[in-house]
Design an enzyme around this catalytic site. Structure first.
Site, PDB file in Angstrom:
ATOM      1  N   LYS A  47      -0.799  35.750  45.193  1.00  0.00           N
ATOM      2  CA  LYS A  47      -1.918  36.915  44.920  1.00  0.00           C
ATOM      3  C   LYS A  47      -0.976  38.319  44.637  1.00  0.00           C
ATOM      4  O   LYS A  47      -1.334  39.362  44.232  1.00  0.00           O
ATOM      5  CB  LYS A  47      -2.940  37.256  45.823  1.00  0.00           C
ATOM      6  CG  LYS A  47      -3.964  35.764  45.798  1.00  0.00           C
ATOM      7  CD  LYS A  47      -4.807  35.969  47.004  1.00  0.00           C
ATOM      8  CE  LYS A  47      -4.837  34.697  47.670  1.00  0.00           C
ATOM      9  NZ  LYS A  47      -5.320  34.851  49.105  1.00  0.00           N
ATOM     10  N   GLU A 103       7.018  39.292  39.415  1.00  0.00           N
ATOM     11  CA  GLU A 103       6.766  39.214  40.743  1.00  0.00           C
ATOM     12  C   GLU A 103       6.506  40.378  41.674  1.00  0.00           C
ATOM     13  O   GLU A 103       7.020  41.464  41.419  1.00  0.00           O
ATOM     14  CB  GLU A 103       7.995  38.163  41.307  1.00  0.00           C
ATOM     15  CG  GLU A 103       7.550  36.907  41.676  1.00  0.00           C
ATOM     16  CD  GLU A 103       6.796  36.684  42.775  1.00  0.00           C
ATOM     17  OE1 GLU A 103       5.904  37.564  43.156  1.00  0.00           O
ATOM     18  OE2 GLU A 103       6.855  35.590  43.624  1.00  0.00           O
ATOM     19  N   ASP A 104       5.918  40.160  42.950  1.00  0.00           N
ATOM     20  CA  ASP A 104       6.186  41.497  43.711  1.00  0.00           C
ATOM     21  C   ASP A 104       7.330  41.612  44.403  1.00  0.00           C
ATOM     22  O   ASP A 104       7.755  42.707  44.427  1.00  0.00           O
ATOM     23  CB  ASP A 104       4.852  41.266  44.794  1.00  0.00           C
ATOM     24  CG  ASP A 104       4.915  39.985  45.539  1.00  0.00           C
ATOM     25  OD1 ASP A 104       5.689  38.976  45.151  1.00  0.00           O
ATOM     26  OD2 ASP A 104       3.954  39.664  46.389  1.00  0.00           O
ATOM     27  N   ASP A 107      12.264  37.698  48.296  1.00  0.00           N
ATOM     28  CA  ASP A 107      13.100  37.515  49.575  1.00  0.00           C
ATOM     29  C   ASP A 107      14.166  36.697  49.958  1.00  0.00           C
ATOM     30  O   ASP A 107      15.113  36.999  49.557  1.00  0.00           O
ATOM     31  CB  ASP A 107      11.717  37.451  50.634  1.00  0.00           C
ATOM     32  CG  ASP A 107      11.988  37.412  52.148  1.00  0.00           C
ATOM     33  OD1 ASP A 107      13.088  37.622  52.394  1.00  0.00           O
ATOM     34  OD2 ASP A 107      11.017  37.341  52.998  1.00  0.00           O
ATOM     35  N   LYS A 135      14.859  41.822  48.230  1.00  0.00           N
ATOM     36  CA  LYS A 135      15.707  42.137  49.480  1.00  0.00           C
ATOM     37  C   LYS A 135      17.236  41.233  49.359  1.00  0.00           C
ATOM     38  O   LYS A 135      17.228  40.270  49.893  1.00  0.00           O
ATOM     39  CB  LYS A 135      14.999  41.457  50.986  1.00  0.00           C
ATOM     40  CG  LYS A 135      13.410  42.136  51.018  1.00  0.00           C
ATOM     41  CD  LYS A 135      12.736  41.302  52.244  1.00  0.00           C
ATOM     42  CE  LYS A 135      11.488  41.755  52.558  1.00  0.00           C
ATOM     43  NZ  LYS A 135      10.817  40.919  53.330  1.00  0.00           N
ATOM     44  N   ASP A 163       0.842  41.046  51.474  1.00  0.00           N
ATOM     45  CA  ASP A 163       0.062  41.226  52.449  1.00  0.00           C
ATOM     46  C   ASP A 163       0.553  40.730  53.744  1.00  0.00           C
ATOM     47  O   ASP A 163       1.658  40.177  53.641  1.00  0.00           O
ATOM     48  CB  ASP A 163      -1.018  40.198  52.171  1.00  0.00           C
ATOM     49  CG  ASP A 163      -0.180  38.703  52.107  1.00  0.00           C
ATOM     50  OD1 ASP A 163       0.462  38.584  51.577  1.00  0.00           O
ATOM     51  OD2 ASP A 163      -1.002  37.948  52.995  1.00  0.00           O
TER      52      ASP A 163
HETATM   53  P1  IMP Z   1      10.682  33.844  49.280  1.00  0.00           P
HETATM   54  O1  IMP Z   1      10.429  32.482  48.716  1.00  0.00           O
HETATM   55  O2  IMP Z   1      11.196  34.105  50.503  1.00  0.00           O
HETATM   56  O3  IMP Z   1      11.612  34.776  48.111  1.00  0.00           O
HETATM   57  O4  IMP Z   1       9.192  34.663  49.305  1.00  0.00           O
HETATM   58  C1  IMP Z   1       8.386  34.782  48.219  1.00  0.00           C
HETATM   59  C2  IMP Z   1       7.029  35.211  48.695  1.00  0.00           C
HETATM   60  O5  IMP Z   1       6.975  35.472  50.026  1.00  0.00           O
HETATM   61  C3  IMP Z   1       6.883  36.621  47.767  1.00  0.00           C
HETATM   62  O6  IMP Z   1       6.301  36.368  46.550  1.00  0.00           O
HETATM   63  C4  IMP Z   1       5.735  37.203  48.840  1.00  0.00           C
HETATM   64  O7  IMP Z   1       4.341  36.715  48.560  1.00  0.00           O
HETATM   65  C5  IMP Z   1       5.987  36.834  50.115  1.00  0.00           C
HETATM   66  N1  IMP Z   1       7.044  37.769  50.752  1.00  0.00           N
HETATM   67  C6  IMP Z   1       8.131  37.844  50.975  1.00  0.00           C
HETATM   68  N2  IMP Z   1       8.646  38.867  51.761  1.00  0.00           N
HETATM   69  C7  IMP Z   1       7.279  39.469  51.974  1.00  0.00           C
HETATM   70  C8  IMP Z   1       7.249  40.746  52.792  1.00  0.00           C
HETATM   71  O8  IMP Z   1       8.098  41.399  53.335  1.00  0.00           O
HETATM   72  N3  IMP Z   1       6.058  41.214  52.848  1.00  0.00           N
HETATM   73  C9  IMP Z   1       4.933  40.388  52.297  1.00  0.00           C
HETATM   74  N4  IMP Z   1       4.971  39.376  51.619  1.00  0.00           N
HETATM   75  C10 IMP Z   1       6.323  38.839  51.575  1.00  0.00           C
HETATM   76 MG    MG Z   2       3.185  36.141  47.318  1.00  0.00          MG
END
Ligand code: IMP
Ligand code: MG
Length: 183
Positions: A47, A103-104, A107, A135, A163
């Site tokens: 979301k 995407e938002d 990470d 990041k 969130d």
């Molecule tokens: P990844 O797989 O670690 O790249 O994480 C992806 C998803 O984790 C993103 O689409 C976010 O929904 C969530 N996410 C990653 N970092 C944060 C953060 O700092 N705050 C909130 N949600 C995060």
């Molecule tokens: Mg997410």
């Protein structure tokens, strides 16, 4: 809601609503030029990307359809599990479409690299990624993001769709969450 509505839960505002809008407008212009005349489909990841999608697409100087996917990666915690499951798939077939994933945040990159590979297996014309936040110090996999709004430090952030345990998504800015909220 604004940061002033919940000051005790936040450490600081990292990116203001205004900075976000300015950057999304710039990106929309670049994206539109890149895809000129092509069959572009915006794919949002639920979301978190709801706000980015809504504002980014309104900055586009022309029409483009959107579709949505939902995957689970985090549960209600603050660390990526790397385990991705499709909760909601796209409504439409993407064969021969130019797909832009909106995407938002990236990470670890684990979620998005999985989504990208999944979409690439469906014979689209192309797949690119636009993310509001990234990041760089948290990356666990190399991921080619064509358009990035802002690089941020490796801290947990909330707001503008992001969130913590489903809260804070309606904060207008992007802010760091006070440790007392999640400890
Ligand atoms: P990844 O797989 O670690 O790249 O994480 C992806 C998803 O984790 C993103 O689409 C976010 O929904 C969530 N996410 C990653 N970092 C944060 C953060 O700092 N705050 C909130 N949600 C995060
Ligand atoms: Mg997410």
């Amino acid at each position: 809601m604004d940061a002033s509505d919940m000051q005790e839960d936040l450490v600081e505002v990292l990116i203001t609503e205004e900075q976000i809008q300015t950057r999304l407008a710039e990106l929309a212009k670049e994206v539109w030029e890149h895809y000129e005349g092509e069959d572009l489909l915006l794919v949002g990841v639920l979301k978190g990307a709801v706000m980015v999608m809504a504002d980014f697409m309104r900055h586009l100087p022309g029409s483009a359809p959107m579709d949505w996917m939902a995957v689970s990666s985090y549960g209600s915690g603050t660390k990526s599990s790397g385990v991705v499951r499709i909760l909601k798939d796209l409504d439409a077939d993407i064969t021969d479409k130019h797909v832009l994933i909106v995407e938002d945040i990236i990470d670890s990159g684990l979620t998005l690299s999985w989504i990208r590979a999944n979409l690439e297996s469906r014979s689209p014309a192309s797949v690119e990624i636009l993310t509001l936040l990234r990041k760089p110090d948290a990356a666990k996999v190399e991921i080619d993001t064509r358009w990035t709004g802002f690089d941020i430090a490796n801290e947990f952030v909330v707001g503008y769709g992001l969130d913590y345990a489903e809260g804070y998504r309606n904060l207008r800015d992007v802010a760091t969450l006070a440790p007392h909220v999640y400890s």
